[in-house]
Scaffold this motif. Sequence first.
Motif, PDB file in Angstrom:
ATOM      1  N   LYS A  40       0.837  -1.205   0.000  1.00 42.14           N
ATOM      2  CA  LYS A  40       0.000   0.000   0.000  1.00 42.14           C
ATOM      3  C   LYS A  40       0.869   1.252   0.000  1.00 42.14           C
ATOM      4  O   LYS A  40       0.656   2.171  -0.805  1.00 42.14           O
ATOM      5  CB  LYS A  40      -0.910   0.012   1.233  1.00 42.14           C
ATOM      6  CG  LYS A  40      -1.722   1.295   1.334  1.00 42.14           C
ATOM      7  CD  LYS A  40      -2.399   1.418   2.669  1.00 42.14           C
ATOM      8  CE  LYS A  40      -2.970   2.814   2.791  1.00 42.14           C
ATOM      9  NZ  LYS A  40      -3.031   3.272   4.141  1.00 42.14           N
ATOM     10  N   ASN A  41       1.855   1.309   0.880  1.00 42.05           N
ATOM     11  CA  ASN A  41       2.713   2.491   0.960  1.00 42.05           C
ATOM     12  C   ASN A  41       3.486   2.713  -0.333  1.00 42.05           C
ATOM     13  O   ASN A  41       3.615   3.851  -0.801  1.00 42.05           O
ATOM     14  CB  ASN A  41       3.673   2.374   2.145  1.00 42.05           C
ATOM     15  CG  ASN A  41       2.953   2.473   3.468  1.00 42.05           C
ATOM     16  OD1 ASN A  41       1.862   3.038   3.569  1.00 42.05           O
ATOM     17  ND2 ASN A  41       3.544   1.901   4.503  1.00 42.05           N
ATOM     18  N   LYS A  42       3.973   1.636  -0.924  1.00 37.15           N
ATOM     19  CA  LYS A  42       4.716   1.747  -2.185  1.00 37.15           C
ATOM     20  C   LYS A  42       3.818   2.297  -3.292  1.00 37.15           C
ATOM     21  O   LYS A  42       4.214   3.209  -4.023  1.00 37.15           O
ATOM     22  CB  LYS A  42       5.278   0.383  -2.578  1.00 37.15           C
ATOM     23  CG  LYS A  42       6.126   0.412  -3.824  1.00 37.15           C
ATOM     24  CD  LYS A  42       6.702  -0.961  -4.122  1.00 37.15           C
ATOM     25  CE  LYS A  42       7.535  -0.920  -5.396  1.00 37.15           C
ATOM     26  NZ  LYS A  42       8.085  -2.242  -5.710  1.00 37.15           N
ATOM     27  N   MET A  43       2.598   1.766  -3.427  1.00 28.90           N
ATOM     28  CA  MET A  43       1.682   2.218  -4.480  1.00 28.90           C
ATOM     29  C   MET A  43       1.279   3.682  -4.264  1.00 28.90           C
ATOM     30  O   MET A  43       1.263   4.479  -5.196  1.00 28.90           O
ATOM     31  CB  MET A  43       0.440   1.331  -4.545  1.00 28.90           C
ATOM     32  CG  MET A  43       0.697  -0.109  -4.960  1.00 28.90           C
ATOM     33  SD  MET A  43       1.524  -0.314  -6.547  1.00 28.90           S
ATOM     34  CE  MET A  43       3.199  -0.704  -6.005  1.00 28.90           C
ATOM     35  N   MET A  44       0.977   4.041  -3.019  1.00 25.94           N
ATOM     36  CA  MET A  44       0.564   5.419  -2.738  1.00 25.94           C
ATOM     37  C   MET A  44       1.721   6.390  -2.963  1.00 25.94           C
ATOM     38  O   MET A  44       1.510   7.509  -3.452  1.00 25.94           O
ATOM     39  CB  MET A  44       0.015   5.535  -1.316  1.00 25.94           C
ATOM     40  CG  MET A  44      -1.297   4.770  -1.107  1.00 25.94           C
ATOM     41  SD  MET A  44      -2.600   5.188  -2.295  1.00 25.94           S
ATOM     42  CE  MET A  44      -2.982   6.864  -1.786  1.00 25.94           C
ATOM     43  N   ARG A  48       1.685   9.521  -5.514  1.00 21.01           N
ATOM     44  CA  ARG A  48       2.078  10.877  -5.096  1.00 21.01           C
ATOM     45  C   ARG A  48       3.139  11.458  -6.040  1.00 21.01           C
ATOM     46  O   ARG A  48       3.078  12.634  -6.402  1.00 21.01           O
ATOM     47  CB  ARG A  48       2.612  10.864  -3.663  1.00 21.01           C
ATOM     48  CG  ARG A  48       1.542  10.770  -2.623  1.00 21.01           C
ATOM     49  CD  ARG A  48       2.126  10.879  -1.196  1.00 21.01           C
ATOM     50  NE  ARG A  48       1.224  10.237  -0.276  1.00 21.01           N
ATOM     51  CZ  ARG A  48       1.338   8.975   0.155  1.00 21.01           C
ATOM     52  NH1 ARG A  48       2.348   8.217  -0.202  1.00 21.01           N
ATOM     53  NH2 ARG A  48       0.437   8.479   0.974  1.00 21.01           N
ATOM     54  N   GLU A  49       4.109  10.626  -6.427  1.00 22.59           N
ATOM     55  CA  GLU A  49       5.138  11.074  -7.367  1.00 22.59           C
ATOM     56  C   GLU A  49       4.513  11.468  -8.702  1.00 22.59           C
ATOM     57  O   GLU A  49       4.901  12.473  -9.296  1.00 22.59           O
ATOM     58  CB  GLU A  49       6.177   9.972  -7.587  1.00 22.59           C
ATOM     59  CG  GLU A  49       7.077   9.738  -6.401  1.00 22.59           C
ATOM     60  CD  GLU A  49       8.008   8.550  -6.602  1.00 22.59           C
ATOM     61  OE1 GLU A  49       8.203   8.103  -7.767  1.00 22.59           O
ATOM     62  OE2 GLU A  49       8.545   8.063  -5.599  1.00 22.59           O
ATOM     63  N   ASP A  50       3.564  10.664  -9.189  1.00 23.19           N
ATOM     64  CA  ASP A  50       2.875  10.999 -10.437  1.00 23.19           C
ATOM     65  C   ASP A  50       2.111  12.313 -10.300  1.00 23.19           C
ATOM     66  O   ASP A  50       2.096  13.129 -11.219  1.00 23.19           O
ATOM     67  CB  ASP A  50       1.916   9.889 -10.857  1.00 23.19           C
ATOM     68  CG  ASP A  50       2.602   8.768 -11.625  1.00 23.19           C
ATOM     69  OD1 ASP A  50       3.782   8.936 -11.989  1.00 23.19           O
ATOM     70  OD2 ASP A  50       1.957   7.739 -11.849  1.00 23.19           O
ATOM     71  N   TYR A  70       2.319  -1.504 -10.029  1.00 22.11           N
ATOM     72  CA  TYR A  70       2.009  -0.277 -10.746  1.00 22.11           C
ATOM     73  C   TYR A  70       2.413  -0.369 -12.203  1.00 22.11           C
ATOM     74  O   TYR A  70       3.478  -0.878 -12.528  1.00 22.11           O
ATOM     75  CB  TYR A  70       2.786   0.862 -10.069  1.00 22.11           C
ATOM     76  CG  TYR A  70       2.819   2.167 -10.829  1.00 22.11           C
ATOM     77  CD1 TYR A  70       1.869   3.143 -10.578  1.00 22.11           C
ATOM     78  CD2 TYR A  70       3.811   2.429 -11.757  1.00 22.11           C
ATOM     79  CE1 TYR A  70       1.911   4.349 -11.249  1.00 22.11           C
ATOM     80  CE2 TYR A  70       3.853   3.632 -12.439  1.00 22.11           C
ATOM     81  CZ  TYR A  70       2.901   4.585 -12.184  1.00 22.11           C
ATOM     82  OH  TYR A  70       2.929   5.778 -12.842  1.00 22.11           O
ATOM     83  N   LYS A  71       1.546   0.166 -13.068  1.00 24.89           N
ATOM     84  CA  LYS A  71       1.873   0.399 -14.471  1.00 24.89           C
ATOM     85  C   LYS A  71       1.376   1.813 -14.765  1.00 24.89           C
ATOM     86  O   LYS A  71       0.260   2.164 -14.401  1.00 24.89           O
ATOM     87  CB  LYS A  71       1.136  -0.576 -15.386  1.00 24.89           C
ATOM     88  CG  LYS A  71       1.486  -2.019 -15.195  1.00 24.89           C
ATOM     89  CD  LYS A  71       0.593  -2.870 -16.067  1.00 24.89           C
ATOM     90  CE  LYS A  71       0.464  -4.230 -15.441  1.00 24.89           C
ATOM     91  NZ  LYS A  71      -0.742  -4.913 -15.782  1.00 24.89           N
TER      92      LYS A  71
END
Length: 114
Positions: A40-44, A48-50, A70-71
């Motif tokens: 979850k933290n990695k995806m969020m 946020r970076e995007d 993620y893609k």
Amino acid sequence: MENFKKEIWKEIDSMSWGSNISVQITNSAFEKMMVDKEFKNKMMNIIREDAHGSNMMCGGTLINIDENGYKGYSYMQDHTKEAGRAFDAHSKDKDSFYSKKCKKDELNELWERD
């Protein structure tokens, strides 16, 4: 599950997006995020970076998250060839969230006109 999804979408909606954005998160990804805090933290963090990066460009970002991760694809609005590649990449599956709504030539015309 529904409350968890609402929390995630609320956080995504609160981010400052500078360009067109499309975010798709599958149910299996939500399920994995509920039980795996690291996932979850990695995806969020990537979302946020995007969001931050979208403020530096005039174009769009397509984000897809499933249980495998993620893609994503970002493209500049002035590069119609890149925009076409983005839609091609995300429209392979006929049931895809990113299914094409117009012919490629029509899309290029719209991009050039804008």
